[in-house]
Scaffold this active site. Sequence first.
Site, mmCIF file in Angstrom:
data_model
loop_
_atom_site.group_PDB
_atom_site.id
_atom_site.type_symbol
_atom_site.label_atom_id
_atom_site.label_comp_id
_atom_site.label_asym_id
_atom_site.label_seq_id
_atom_site.Cartn_x
_atom_site.Cartn_y
_atom_site.Cartn_z
ATOM 1 N N TYR A 132 0.861 -1.186 -0.171
ATOM 2 C CA TYR A 132 0.036 -0.066 -0.004
ATOM 3 C C TYR A 132 0.961 1.265 -0.123
ATOM 4 O O TYR A 132 0.713 2.252 -0.801
ATOM 5 C CB TYR A 132 -0.956 -0.107 1.191
ATOM 6 C CG TYR A 132 -2.116 1.069 1.321
ATOM 7 C CD1 TYR A 132 -3.192 0.860 0.313
ATOM 8 C CD2 TYR A 132 -1.987 2.115 2.106
ATOM 9 C CE1 TYR A 132 -4.135 1.895 0.390
ATOM 10 C CE2 TYR A 132 -2.876 2.926 2.099
ATOM 11 C CZ TYR A 132 -3.816 3.025 1.407
ATOM 12 O OH TYR A 132 -4.837 3.982 1.297
HETATM 13 N N1 LIG Z 1 -10.295 5.575 4.448
HETATM 14 C C1 LIG Z 1 -8.937 5.912 4.613
HETATM 15 O O1 LIG Z 1 -8.830 6.153 5.713
HETATM 16 C C2 LIG Z 1 -8.126 6.224 3.506
HETATM 17 C C3 LIG Z 1 -6.931 6.875 3.905
HETATM 18 C C4 LIG Z 1 -6.111 7.113 2.820
HETATM 19 C C5 LIG Z 1 -6.268 6.737 1.430
HETATM 20 N N2 LIG Z 1 -7.450 6.216 1.280
HETATM 21 C C6 LIG Z 1 -7.649 5.981 0.013
HETATM 22 O O2 LIG Z 1 -9.046 6.431 -0.708
HETATM 23 C C7 LIG Z 1 -9.372 5.746 -1.799
HETATM 24 C C8 LIG Z 1 -10.779 5.344 -1.204
HETATM 25 O O3 LIG Z 1 -10.956 4.821 -0.158
HETATM 26 P P1 LIG Z 1 -12.281 4.303 0.841
HETATM 27 O O4 LIG Z 1 -11.541 4.307 2.205
HETATM 28 O O5 LIG Z 1 -13.297 5.021 0.413
HETATM 29 O O6 LIG Z 1 -12.111 2.661 0.552
HETATM 30 P P2 LIG Z 1 -13.638 1.712 0.348
HETATM 31 O O7 LIG Z 1 -13.255 0.579 0.015
HETATM 32 O O8 LIG Z 1 -14.970 2.338 0.917
HETATM 33 O O9 LIG Z 1 -13.884 2.320 -1.422
HETATM 34 C C9 LIG Z 1 -13.035 1.874 -2.598
HETATM 35 C C10 LIG Z 1 -13.875 1.671 -3.875
HETATM 36 O O10 LIG Z 1 -13.034 1.283 -4.818
HETATM 37 C C11 LIG Z 1 -13.707 0.159 -5.379
HETATM 38 N N3 LIG Z 1 -12.610 -0.618 -6.144
HETATM 39 C C12 LIG Z 1 -11.897 -1.114 -5.511
HETATM 40 N N4 LIG Z 1 -10.850 -1.843 -6.802
HETATM 41 C C13 LIG Z 1 -11.430 -1.330 -7.895
HETATM 42 C C14 LIG Z 1 -11.142 -1.810 -9.196
HETATM 43 N N5 LIG Z 1 -10.171 -2.566 -9.522
HETATM 44 N N6 LIG Z 1 -11.824 -1.091 -10.202
HETATM 45 C C15 LIG Z 1 -12.988 -0.265 -9.847
HETATM 46 N N7 LIG Z 1 -13.369 0.303 -8.535
HETATM 47 C C16 LIG Z 1 -12.480 -0.619 -7.510
HETATM 48 C C17 LIG Z 1 -14.224 -0.683 -4.304
HETATM 49 O O11 LIG Z 1 -15.272 -1.222 -5.033
HETATM 50 C C18 LIG Z 1 -14.712 0.410 -3.387
HETATM 51 O O12 LIG Z 1 -16.303 0.714 -3.770
HETATM 52 C C19 LIG Z 1 -8.516 4.551 -1.697
HETATM 53 O O13 LIG Z 1 -7.788 4.849 -2.982
HETATM 54 C C20 LIG Z 1 -7.838 4.456 -0.651
HETATM 55 O O14 LIG Z 1 -6.735 4.127 -0.677
HETATM 56 C C21 LIG Z 1 -8.360 6.064 2.055
#
Ligand SMILES: NC(=O)c1ccc[n+]([C@@H]2O[C@H](COP(=O)([O-])OP(=O)(O)OC[C@H]3O[C@@H](n4cnc5c(N)ncnc54)[C@H](O)[C@@H]3O)[C@@H](O)[C@H]2O)c1
Length: 251
Positions: free
Chosen positions: A158
Amino acid sequence: MTGFPSPYTVAVIGAASGIGKATAQLLAQQGVDVVCMDRDAAGTEATAAAIRAAGGEASAHQIDVTDAAAQAPVWQAVLASRGQLHALLNCAGITGKTNLKAHQVDPANFVEVFQINLLGALLVSQAVLPHMLAHNYGRILHIASIAGKEGNAGMTAYSATKAGLIGMVKSMGKDYAETGITVNALAPAVIRTPMVDAMPEAQVTYMTDKIPMKRCGELSEAADLISWIVSPSCSFTTGFTFDLSGGRATY
Ligand SMILES: NC(=O)c1ccc[n+]([C@@H]2O[C@H](COP(=O)([O-])OP(=O)(O)OC[C@H]3O[C@@H](n4cnc5c(N)ncnc54)[C@H](O)[C@@H]3O)[C@@H](O)[C@H]2O)c1
């Protein structure tokens, strides 16, 4: 000040859940026509349906960011129906297996994380850039992570892919700096979403303990900042990674 001209169309990838879902809903409330995309077909349809039920404009499309060939006709249909796509928000991402030291990482899992978090970000950018270049306007925002800036222990794949994403955005921002297209990233610390809920509690505690504000970020805090970055108002910043870390990163 955030403001959207009408019409203004934003494609939100990862719209089925978490940050993508919350931002899709906020953008729709602000008058944006939202193209909801996700590999989770039912989830993205549910987000679009909720937006329409609330009086907003949204369509739903299933895409896998890692599959360029399968995405192409979906993008073609979206661009044909809208005429202009103004912004792309890419929230697709996975953590892969966490709470592991680097010597314990399964290379196959590393590749899976790479394909979604980094290669996928390139592929979806490539899908929209020729269109944005033709219109001499675009906003592209990829969600990176504090893990990409600092490196989170237990999260080799990651952290590496999010660092790569930050580097890719720096390069792409310069590639298009003389056009009307900006390319930026956002680096959140921890926001409670299904992605975080699925992680081992020890890993989540490690990450939240490092936040000086001693709390997680709220989805609304992410959505508010994102909506400004993808709006016409955010016009003199490109190649940059915006911070959303409660003070963990001051750079
Ligand atoms: N939540 C956090 O604390 C956090 C912190 C830092 C970064 N992020 C980043 O923010 C982004 C969103 O995260 P989140 O927490 O909302 O996660 P989440 O799991 O709630 O949502 C992620 C979405 O991406 C979709 N997805 C995954 N692989 C995919 C693919 N191959 N093609 C199309 N869609 C795909 C999933 O189906 C899901 O709906 C991510 O990139 C994550 O790494 C999140």
